[in-house]
Design a protein around this motif. Structure first.
Motif, short mmCIF file in Angstrom:
data_model
loop_
_atom_site.label_atom_id
_atom_site.label_comp_id
_atom_site.label_asym_id
_atom_site.label_seq_id
_atom_site.Cartn_x
_atom_site.Cartn_y
_atom_site.Cartn_z
N PHE A 176 -7.15 4.13 -5.01
CA PHE A 176 -8.34 4.67 -4.36
C PHE A 176 -8.04 6.12 -4.02
O PHE A 176 -6.96 6.45 -3.51
CB PHE A 176 -8.71 3.88 -3.11
CG PHE A 176 -9.90 4.46 -2.42
CD1 PHE A 176 -11.18 4.28 -2.95
CD2 PHE A 176 -9.76 5.23 -1.28
CE1 PHE A 176 -12.29 4.84 -2.34
CE2 PHE A 176 -10.87 5.80 -0.66
CZ PHE A 176 -12.14 5.60 -1.20
N PHE A 196 -9.36 -3.04 1.64
CA PHE A 196 -8.93 -4.08 0.69
C PHE A 196 -8.18 -5.16 1.43
O PHE A 196 -7.73 -4.97 2.56
CB PHE A 196 -8.11 -3.49 -0.47
CG PHE A 196 -6.75 -2.97 -0.13
CD1 PHE A 196 -6.59 -1.71 0.44
CD2 PHE A 196 -5.61 -3.71 -0.41
CE1 PHE A 196 -5.32 -1.21 0.73
CE2 PHE A 196 -4.33 -3.22 -0.13
CZ PHE A 196 -4.18 -1.96 0.44
N CYS A 204 0.87 -1.17 0.00
CA CYS A 204 0.00 0.00 0.00
C CYS A 204 0.90 1.22 0.00
O CYS A 204 1.84 1.31 0.80
CB CYS A 204 -0.89 -0.01 1.24
SG CYS A 204 -2.02 1.41 1.30
N PHE A 222 -12.68 4.20 -7.13
CA PHE A 222 -11.83 3.02 -6.99
C PHE A 222 -11.46 2.61 -8.41
O PHE A 222 -12.34 2.41 -9.25
CB PHE A 222 -12.61 1.92 -6.27
CG PHE A 222 -11.96 0.57 -6.30
CD1 PHE A 222 -10.78 0.32 -5.60
CD2 PHE A 222 -12.53 -0.48 -7.02
CE1 PHE A 222 -10.19 -0.94 -5.62
CE2 PHE A 222 -11.95 -1.73 -7.04
CZ PHE A 222 -10.77 -1.96 -6.35
N ALA A 242 -11.75 -5.79 -2.74
CA ALA A 242 -11.94 -4.40 -2.32
C ALA A 242 -13.40 -4.18 -1.95
O ALA A 242 -14.30 -4.68 -2.62
CB ALA A 242 -11.51 -3.44 -3.43
#
Lengths: 376, 376, 376, 376
Positions: free
Chosen positions: C135, C355, C112, C158, C288
């Motif tokens: 996102f 997610f 991430c 998204f 997600a």
């Protein structure tokens, strides 16, 4: 018969017991309307809903037993009188359900015939969209050649000819041989899905190997050739041999005796023939199974959506069809139309081959079963 | 090595050959920024993309061969010195890939160990999420008891213990026995998915039947018990017997001689062990196969995504791993990390057991294969 | 913490509480054996089973919260100091789980990062096996060009870049923009499955349409174009717009008020982003979702196998991670490693994007969930 | 017509052109045999194979066009003369294929009817195994209540009542309303799979919301409620609104103009209505689509296995059915029986709703299509 809904468990209210609020008065205007319908190729629902949408399946097909002792002599006689060959294609005699208006349908979906091949005869090759199998209740000596692969046919064997595979048969011996054929001809004809193509007038390979190439590649339990990793629509196995079927059923009953859960229900062993590439049914329209009842076993009364056909392979017993018991002997064939209650009773050990249209019913999600006395 | 993209067929341009427009000047401000990253548990992509996202799989695991002639004596010695029992659970010695930092991983996903059980010993029961199998390169006399079903272990057999099934082993004989274990322990540990539960300290059934109950129910080719119609996550077959594997491979080579397509490639027969309820892999994370090469056969050089392990079962030959040829004898084990080029060469007839993480790779759609010289 | 087995409901007996019958006496012979192991790249199971096969998932990754108020300024600062371009590819700053040894992994499977693009900047095109999404917690003005299809990025959207699709970004405006990226880089790196290819240094289409071509073809509820009837591995939708997500959640809460079952649990609305060709997850490795809690809602404490990441989109509340409550504000990101107990508390209406690696866990059948206080 | 096999590309040899080697001489013995067959409910294959197994689908159903200008007045008239209510259940008038012996079947598998509901009338609730839909070519003001969820019916909407869901209709307005119903009644009746149950005489909820609860939960593109993660046999969407269908088709034609592949073929936009939990057909037996042809478009001549029904929604054009062109206007309905060649011609923009039994045909693997002039 009071009908209990298998899902709600409530009593079914029938169309006939309903006050019909919709039946209009018979007036000249109404008659004119109905004539208008006819002229325009229209038909009202309100006059025929009972027939079109019954409370539960109400098949025109009836339960019926064909005796092998009658079937076989007629087949043999046709062997004397009717040549086999191109045009008629097969010396096959279809079992015509008495409820189905003189069509050679054993049920709305299934065809079942006795096929007879005399000494040294050949049935020419062809292929069709219809899915076919053969089951051998007695005899041996014929090879069926499926897409060029010769497959021996012997007592107890279950043999496949899935849709659009070329196939022909030849009898190597000096003895005639008979067996049953099962196909989805009625389904195919009703729904207009069938293609047909002629092939060689002689089979393309007269070899008589003990095991076909398909068996040699595929009949090793739990193993798959790396040359065949695709999922196929139908099973690649051409012959399911009696020796395996018999052993599987024997083991189930032995395991049951040892206290291991292995049978469908007490005293009732059963196997399904499957496509090893999926674990599912052998062909998209036909399910095939073999059932063995221990002497004295009675199965509970069942209602199943879809039609089923059984042939006695060995032993004696009876079937109760819609409340009527019929004695059965080796070779006898009976049909259970949709939702007709049925149960089996074994006098001695009782072996039956079975086939049905269950893959059609299940793939379209119409399947339901009601087992009487079953409160699950 | 120039790398050719297996999909486009074009030469791969490497990170290293790229002018890196993003490497900023080393200034006090930049250092302050990087310190800020560290304080907040952040790491920039631009300094490590070559490592995180290589042009093609660049495993830390290395190709390696373990010699059975070294493994087995060490296992036997541990039989003398290390008791088997609760706590340590198994006298199993893991093959540790030299590239993987001293962890007992043969690859990032797979564990492979030699397990040794002395005369009359019992390994206690337990269960775990990790999927396990055993393969027997020599010996016999041990039964593994899986969820209460005793399963004989003999040379050439492939035996399953899918996740969360209780299992223990006992040696009935006066001889020790060794075999290899394969599990998804590294995958499970890396991804934090494993549960473990202790069971009985003695196995729950010391019977020594020739065939387990699972085999008796399930090992009939093309047949399925009606008492087992559900699709199961893993195979219900506890033992895949050598006699079937051997026969399947023998038939493939015979069919090839007869001109029938049956082998993977010329001179190379192979079977995959499958779950009969689906036709797919035996367990969700591990694929297992058996390969037989005719004397003199060389397989083309392949690159596969995912890691593979082989054990020589019989015969002699060699493997070429990333360009280096290694001689192989009975019992030798080697690992092929992801995308490392490999090929096999058979001196005499050459039999190899193989397992891999292919189900993981395929279910997540990361699978790719490049066969050198293959212009398909 | 006493651990209750979620399946048996029994207390888990830990490795540590077990008398270890297998730890052999430390003798010269044993040391020689262990040296032999080391020389041959072997490691015994009995000395490390607690670590390799814990009683329940014991992740090295720790629960952690990253504050947007710290993240964003560092990203903006990197915008000043670090150019974006070929080589480094993206101005992305990875969130590095404090438990994972200084690697830029937020969990063992997931990456991430906050990505930052300055006014008028372009991030060059490339493609890779790794699956990616973005996102947008705030801002607008960037278009991501996926296989030539320009996709607008705006708050609440998204956006998908499934594996092996070329993609680049460009900022049309005079304002910078930041968003989060999610990928399966750690999984890909650990398991050696990744390929990478450079593409155009400029994006291939600088158009700035309101809706991408993928959306125009696919974003019509319940409808599928006849030109796209195949099941695809990943979703063909490039952008899931905030307006739809918001409306879906609003309707769920309204329906709940009307007494219709529509929410996951009382006060908790949630949607999953799906692949319209299958109804399943958008990509093979990443799930997600978007969650909305009504003010005052507390979710029950859950343990889930697999790792999950959340970002607060709007509202205030807190998360309880392994017993410790952490306040959360807009933009804050937290990770829940495998089996760590967690629950959410909403102060006002509380909106979170989430997610996880659930598709990996589920496809390999390792999924388990324990909801505390849930006796189902 | 010379028939070309769509798979081999070779000319089909017909049964009739074959010298029939099997027709035996008509002798007393043969007659005795045939009498024996009749007595035992048997029928030989060799006398009827041409009919049972034609070379290609030879439906009894014929292509036919019903004119809305004739249908609608008759429906309105029945509104005057026939009350709606329990017993007859629906004021529905079935389109009876002229080839199908006076049964209200539009094809062997499908039922199509015009249903008419007068001002303030209610059609009582019931449920049945048969799958049903409605399509609205004009009008509004009726709500259909499906399992208690009131669903508005308006021009262009496609509405579902999958098998075994209770449903009734009521007209809120002072105007009558008519629409078409499509069901699998013929298939169900032929194959004996149908159950029926009466429900409430009044609908269970007279609310008139703009959007049904199913739509509010499910009609958000690419999103799925977490409260509904199971795959369901039929779609959970009760109404597919015209606004979405129209927009999807409009976008396809715009994308085509922009040079993006989006249409089925040049000038021909089309969408399929799908089950969002699977991406597949809305119900197990019925496929539904909407087609839009740009002015001047002619589609290639196709032969498809299975039967299809179209209703003109808007615009003018024609259909060529088995070589005969028929003009079409708004509301006109035509049927294309299995394998009958057909093509469409659009005068202006031409919008057609279509439904078929394709899910039956495809799930059983009987599907084949031949596109004339197509050498793919």
């Amino acid at each position: 018969m009071t009908q209990i809904d298998p899902i709600t468990g409530l009593e079914v209210v029938d169309h006939d017991s309903i006050d019909d609020a919709m039946q209009p008065e018979d007036t000249p205007e109404l008659r004119a309307l109905y004539e208008g319908f006819e002229a325009e190729h229209l038909m009202p629902l309100w006059t025929q809903i009972d027939d079109l949408m019954p409370m539960y399946p109400s098949p025109k097909a009836v339960p019926h037993v064909w005796k092998w002792s009658s079937l076989y002599p007629l087949a043999r006689k046709s062997g004397d009188l009717v040549p086999v060959g191109r045009g008629g294609e097969r010396r096959a005699i279809g079992l015509a359900n008495p409820g189905l208006d003189g069509r050679a349908y054993i049920s709305p979906t299934l065809w079942c015939a006795i096929q007879y091949l005399g000494p040294k005869e050949t049935a020419p090759e062809h292929r069709h969209s219809q899915n076919a199998f053969r089951f051998v209740v007695e005899g041996e000596g014929v090879w069926t050649v499926v897409n060029g692969d010769p497959v021996r046919m012997s007592r107890g064997d279950f043999l496949l000819t899935p849709g659009w595979n070329f196939h022909g048969h030849h009898n190597e011996t000096d003895q005639p041989m008979a067996w049953i054929d099962g196909l989805d001809i009625p389904f195919s004809q009703q729904n207009d899905v069938g293609f047909f193509e002629f092939g060689s007038e002689r089979v393309t390979d007269y070899a008589t190997p003990r095991y076909s190439r398909g068996e040699r590649l595929w009949c090793h339990p739990g193993l798959r050739p790396l040359s065949g990793l695709q999922r196929t629509v139908s099973s690649p196995i051409g012959a399911y041999r009696w020796e395996y079927t018999d052993r599987a059923l024997t083991e189930q009953l032995l395991l049951e005796e040892e206290g291991v859960p292995a049978t469908v229900e007490q005293g009732h062993a059963a196997v399904r023939y499957v496509n090893p590439t999926t674990g599912g049914d052998v062909m998209p329209t036909i399910r095939a199974e073999f059932h063995r009842l221990r002497a004295g076993t009675e199965t509970p009364t069942r209602h199943d959506v879809g039609s089923q056909v059984f042939q006695v392979f060995e032993g004696t017993g009876s079937v109760v069809l819609d409340g009527t018991e019929r004695e059965l002997e080796r070779g006898d064939i009976f049909v259970v139309p949709s939702w007709v209650p049925w149960s089996l009773r074994a006098e001695g050990q009782f072996d039956l081959f079975a086939f049905s249209d269950a893959p059609i019913i299940e793939r379209l999600h119409f399947n339901r079963t009601l087992i009487e006395g079953d409160n699950r």
